[in-house]
Design a protein around this motif. Structure first.
Motif, PDB file in Angstrom:
ATOM      1  N   GLY A 171       0.817  -1.217   0.000  1.00  0.00           N
ATOM      2  CA  GLY A 171       0.000   0.000   0.000  1.00  0.00           C
ATOM      3  C   GLY A 171       0.843   1.256   0.000  1.00  0.00           C
ATOM      4  N   THR A 172       0.533   2.164   0.926  1.00  0.00           N
ATOM      5  CA  THR A 172       1.213   3.463   0.976  1.00  0.00           C
ATOM      6  C   THR A 172       2.635   3.369   1.517  1.00  0.00           C
ATOM      7  N   ALA A 173       3.045   2.176   1.967  1.00  0.00           N
ATOM      8  CA  ALA A 173       4.416   2.011   2.448  1.00  0.00           C
ATOM      9  C   ALA A 173       5.422   2.037   1.299  1.00  0.00           C
ATOM     10  N   TYR A 174       4.958   1.782   0.086  1.00  0.00           N
ATOM     11  CA  TYR A 174       5.854   1.680  -1.070  1.00  0.00           C
ATOM     12  C   TYR A 174       5.340   2.560  -2.208  1.00  0.00           C
ATOM     13  N   GLY A 175       6.255   3.188  -2.929  1.00  0.00           N
ATOM     14  CA  GLY A 175       5.882   3.862  -4.168  1.00  0.00           C
ATOM     15  C   GLY A 175       6.313   5.309  -4.298  1.00  0.00           C
ATOM     16  N   LYS A 176       6.166   6.111  -3.273  1.00  0.00           N
ATOM     17  CA  LYS A 176       6.508   7.545  -3.398  1.00  0.00           C
ATOM     18  C   LYS A 176       7.996   7.773  -3.657  1.00  0.00           C
ATOM     19  N   PRO A 177       8.903   7.149  -2.895  1.00  0.00           N
ATOM     20  CA  PRO A 177      10.325   7.349  -3.182  1.00  0.00           C
ATOM     21  C   PRO A 177      10.719   6.829  -4.564  1.00  0.00           C
ATOM     22  N   GLU A 178      10.100   5.726  -4.974  1.00  0.00           N
ATOM     23  CA  GLU A 178      10.400   5.155  -6.281  1.00  0.00           C
ATOM     24  C   GLU A 178       9.934   6.095  -7.393  1.00  0.00           C
ATOM     25  N   ALA A 179       8.787   6.734  -7.187  1.00  0.00           N
ATOM     26  CA  ALA A 179       8.283   7.710  -8.163  1.00  0.00           C
ATOM     27  C   ALA A 179       9.202   8.930  -8.227  1.00  0.00           C
ATOM     28  N   GLU A 180       9.733   9.339  -7.087  1.00  0.00           N
ATOM     29  CA  GLU A 180      10.653  10.481  -7.058  1.00  0.00           C
ATOM     30  C   GLU A 180      11.954  10.139  -7.777  1.00  0.00           C
ATOM     31  N   TYR A 181      12.466   8.929  -7.559  1.00  0.00           N
ATOM     32  CA  TYR A 181      13.674   8.490  -8.258  1.00  0.00           C
ATOM     33  C   TYR A 181      13.430   8.492  -9.771  1.00  0.00           C
ATOM     34  N   GLU A 182      12.298   7.963 -10.176  1.00  0.00           N
ATOM     35  CA  GLU A 182      11.968   7.907 -11.594  1.00  0.00           C
ATOM     36  C   GLU A 182      11.821   9.317 -12.201  1.00  0.00           C
ATOM     37  N   ARG A 183      11.217  10.225 -11.440  1.00  0.00           N
ATOM     38  CA  ARG A 183      11.059  11.606 -11.898  1.00  0.00           C
ATOM     39  C   ARG A 183      12.411  12.283 -12.097  1.00  0.00           C
TER      40      ARG A 183
END
Length: 189
Positions: A171-183
């Protein structure tokens, strides 16, 4: 520059010799030594190698010269430092808000992001150290994730079986940092 056996490592904040918790995970996506990019010569964190593989090492003085000589390199590594800072912040958030099972799912996904296959070679003891929990808590969480069909866990090895369901579970534990890295840089996987 010389070659070293480094593929994936965890950085941990240490409060004493026996107390630590992971604050970030690095593999082929980045570097250790972000303090040098920020013009500091040291950090109080400890680095743990978790998965061996191919990597490179460079002396601090040679690295500083390379940063001084290349604005493009400095910009890229500054973007990496930003992405890593976001990962660190979300690790703290996850440690405060999420269950051990969700945190373990997040951590396995982050490790999986930095691998070429679905097998993650790690002991329960190491996962406990990185999550800041007791070893039995990791064993129970692994059994839970395995029972849901997301992973297969054997001694010293976790195999990701259903990544998309594991992501949904995290859920919300994963994804935001990965999206920032990708950005800022590129996709992790």
């Amino acid at each position: 520059m010389y070659r070293s056996a480094m593929f994936s490592s965890s950085r941990a904040a240490i409060s004493s010799e026996v107390q630590s918790i992971e604050i970030g995970l690095t593999g082929r996506d980045g570097m250790i030594g972000t303090s040098i990019v920020l013009d500091s010569d040291r950090t109080p964190h400890r680095v743990f190698m978790q998965v061996s593989g191919d990597g490179y090492a460079i002396s601090v003085s040679a690295f500083q010269r390379a940063l001084d000589a290349s604005l493009d390199l400095r910009k890229l590594l500054s973007r990496y430092v930003q992405a890593f800072a976001v990962q660190t912040a979300y690790t703290a958030l996850s440690n405060a808000l999420h269950t051990v099972e969700e945190r373990l799912a997040r951590w396995l996904l982050m490790s999986h992001d930095r691998q070429d296959n679905d097998e993650i070679v790690l002991t329960h003891e190491f996962m406990a150290l990185m999550l800041g929990v007791r070893r039995p808590s990791v064993t129970i969480a692994l059994h839970s994730l395995e029972g849901l069909g997301f992973i297969r866990s054997t001694r010293g090895l976790v195999t990701v079986r259903n990544r998309s369901d594991l992501e949904d579970f995290a859920g919300t534990a994963y994804g935001k940092p990965e999206a920032e890295y990708e950005r800022l840089i590129e996709p992790l996987r």
